[in-house]
Scaffold this motif. Structure first.
Motif, PDB file in Angstrom:
ATOM      1  N   GLY A 132       0.789  -1.216   0.000  1.00  0.00           N
ATOM      2  CA  GLY A 132       0.000   0.000   0.000  1.00  0.00           C
ATOM      3  C   GLY A 132       0.827   1.275   0.000  1.00  0.00           C
ATOM      4  N   LEU A 133       2.147   1.154   0.048  1.00  0.00           N
ATOM      5  CA  LEU A 133       2.985   2.347   0.103  1.00  0.00           C
ATOM      6  C   LEU A 133       3.953   2.422  -1.075  1.00  0.00           C
ATOM      7  CD1 LEU A 133       3.366   4.800   1.909  1.00  0.00           C
ATOM      8  CD2 LEU A 133       5.067   3.535   3.187  1.00  0.00           C
ATOM      9  N   GLY A 134       4.655   1.326  -1.361  1.00  0.00           N
ATOM     10  CA  GLY A 134       5.579   1.327  -2.481  1.00  0.00           C
ATOM     11  C   GLY A 134       6.568   0.187  -2.392  1.00  0.00           C
ATOM     12  N   THR A 135       7.501   0.184  -3.323  1.00  0.00           N
ATOM     13  CA  THR A 135       8.509  -0.869  -3.369  1.00  0.00           C
ATOM     14  C   THR A 135       9.867  -0.286  -2.981  1.00  0.00           C
ATOM     15  OG1 THR A 135       8.914  -0.449  -5.700  1.00  0.00           O
ATOM     16  CG2 THR A 135       7.291  -2.144  -5.168  1.00  0.00           C
ATOM     17  N   ALA A 136      10.842  -1.155  -2.851  1.00  0.00           N
ATOM     18  CA  ALA A 136      12.185  -0.734  -2.460  1.00  0.00           C
ATOM     19  C   ALA A 136      12.734   0.285  -3.446  1.00  0.00           C
ATOM     20  CB  ALA A 136      13.103  -1.935  -2.375  1.00  0.00           C
ATOM     21  N   GLY A 137      13.302   1.356  -2.917  1.00  0.00           N
ATOM     22  CA  GLY A 137      13.873   2.397  -3.760  1.00  0.00           C
ATOM     23  C   GLY A 137      12.954   3.567  -4.008  1.00  0.00           C
ATOM     24  N   ASP A 138      11.688   3.459  -3.628  1.00  0.00           N
ATOM     25  CA  ASP A 138      10.756   4.562  -3.822  1.00  0.00           C
ATOM     26  C   ASP A 138      10.955   5.612  -2.730  1.00  0.00           C
ATOM     27  OD1 ASP A 138       9.674   3.218  -5.950  1.00  0.00           O
ATOM     28  OD2 ASP A 138       7.860   2.589  -4.911  1.00  0.00           O
ATOM     29  N   VAL A 139      10.822   6.875  -3.098  1.00  0.00           N
ATOM     30  CA  VAL A 139      10.839   7.963  -2.132  1.00  0.00           C
ATOM     31  C   VAL A 139       9.389   8.361  -1.918  1.00  0.00           C
ATOM     32  CG1 VAL A 139      11.602  10.315  -1.675  1.00  0.00           C
ATOM     33  CG2 VAL A 139      13.094   8.749  -2.913  1.00  0.00           C
ATOM     34  N   VAL A 140       8.910   8.217  -0.677  1.00  0.00           N
ATOM     35  CA  VAL A 140       7.515   8.521  -0.372  1.00  0.00           C
ATOM     36  C   VAL A 140       7.448   9.510   0.782  1.00  0.00           C
ATOM     37  CG1 VAL A 140       6.605   6.340  -1.221  1.00  0.00           C
ATOM     38  CG2 VAL A 140       7.338   6.510   1.135  1.00  0.00           C
ATOM     39  N   ASP A 141       6.338  10.219   0.856  1.00  0.00           N
ATOM     40  CA  ASP A 141       6.106  11.188   1.922  1.00  0.00           C
ATOM     41  C   ASP A 141       5.088  10.580   2.880  1.00  0.00           C
ATOM     42  OD1 ASP A 141       6.477  13.550   3.247  1.00  0.00           O
ATOM     43  OD2 ASP A 141       5.048  14.693   2.027  1.00  0.00           O
TER      44      ASP A 141
ATOM     45  N   ASP B  18      19.112   5.494  -6.179  1.00  0.00           N
ATOM     46  CA  ASP B  18      19.543   5.137  -7.529  1.00  0.00           C
ATOM     47  C   ASP B  18      20.095   3.711  -7.579  1.00  0.00           C
ATOM     48  OD1 ASP B  18      18.799   7.671  -8.316  1.00  0.00           O
ATOM     49  OD2 ASP B  18      20.838   8.479  -8.162  1.00  0.00           O
ATOM     50  N   ALA B  19      20.872   3.327  -6.569  1.00  0.00           N
ATOM     51  CA  ALA B  19      21.447   1.980  -6.535  1.00  0.00           C
ATOM     52  C   ALA B  19      20.361   0.923  -6.366  1.00  0.00           C
ATOM     53  CB  ALA B  19      22.463   1.870  -5.400  1.00  0.00           C
ATOM     54  N   ILE B  20      19.394   1.190  -5.492  1.00  0.00           N
ATOM     55  CA  ILE B  20      18.304   0.230  -5.265  1.00  0.00           C
ATOM     56  C   ILE B  20      17.461   0.080  -6.523  1.00  0.00           C
ATOM     57  CG2 ILE B  20      16.155  -0.169  -3.996  1.00  0.00           C
ATOM     58  CD1 ILE B  20      17.509   1.066  -1.558  1.00  0.00           C
ATOM     59  N   SER B  21      17.112   1.182  -7.167  1.00  0.00           N
ATOM     60  CA  SER B  21      16.264   1.101  -8.361  1.00  0.00           C
ATOM     61  C   SER B  21      17.002   0.432  -9.521  1.00  0.00           C
ATOM     62  CB  SER B  21      15.758   2.482  -8.763  1.00  0.00           C
ATOM     63  OG  SER B  21      16.841   3.329  -9.060  1.00  0.00           O
ATOM     64  N   LYS B  22      18.301   0.648  -9.645  1.00  0.00           N
ATOM     65  CA  LYS B  22      19.069  -0.007 -10.703  1.00  0.00           C
ATOM     66  C   LYS B  22      19.099  -1.513 -10.483  1.00  0.00           C
ATOM     67  CE  LYS B  22      23.603  -0.101 -12.869  1.00  0.00           C
ATOM     68  NZ  LYS B  22      24.988   0.382 -12.816  1.00  0.00           N
TER      69      LYS B  22
END
Length: 148
Positions: free
Chosen positions: A11-20, A48-52
């Motif tokens: 419900g929030l996001g996946t690894a590497g996402d920037v959320v508020d 950047d490393a996590i998303s790559k």
């Protein structure tokens, strides 16, 4: 408060996402469980490393996730739990119990944090759980809870 997710949060996001998120949620839940870190300018390198890494795994794991989904949905998994005479469990079946039962039945090793149980399993009988194998692939797992 801006945070960087280090694991997938439903419900929030996946690894590497920037959320508020709200400060209390970040401090009391996400940080304590190691699911996120505070966002900083230097933390952007971590994003950047996590998303790559996620992108390189995603293509390869999509086909793998589809095949695992077929195997998981093919037959029900039997979970043994301590129960009373009327079929009521002493406690509840946890996601760790489900992951162990899947592996004991010859299935893949699943991360317990990727297993979602819609309602707590507190009775003997047939139940279902959802397994997030990939952001695009979710498997519905049939469970047979038996007294043991």
């Amino acid at each position: 408060m801006k945070v960087i997710l280090t694991h997938e949060v439903s419900g929030l996001g996946t690894a590497g996402d920037v959320v508020d998120v709200k400060d209390g949620y970040a401090r009391n839940f996400l940080f304590k469980r190691g699911l996120a870190t505070a966002w900083t300018k230097g933390g952007q390198k971590q994003v950047d490393a996590i998303s790559k890494a996620r992108e390189t795994r995603a293509v390869r794991s999509l086909e793998e996730a589809q095949s695992i989904k077929g195997n998981l949905e093919a037959s029900p998994v039997t979970v043994t739990a301590h129960a009373g005479s009327e079929g009521r469990l002493f406690g509840a079946v946890s996601t760790a119990d489900i992951a162990a039962a899947v592996q004991a039945a010859g299935g893949p090793q699943l991360d317990r944090r990727r297993i979602e149980v819609p309602t707590p399993i507190k009775n003997v009988g047939s139940h279902t759980a959802r397994v997030r194998l990939h952001p695009e692939v979710q498997a519905t797992l049939a469970l047979d809870v038996v007294a043991g």
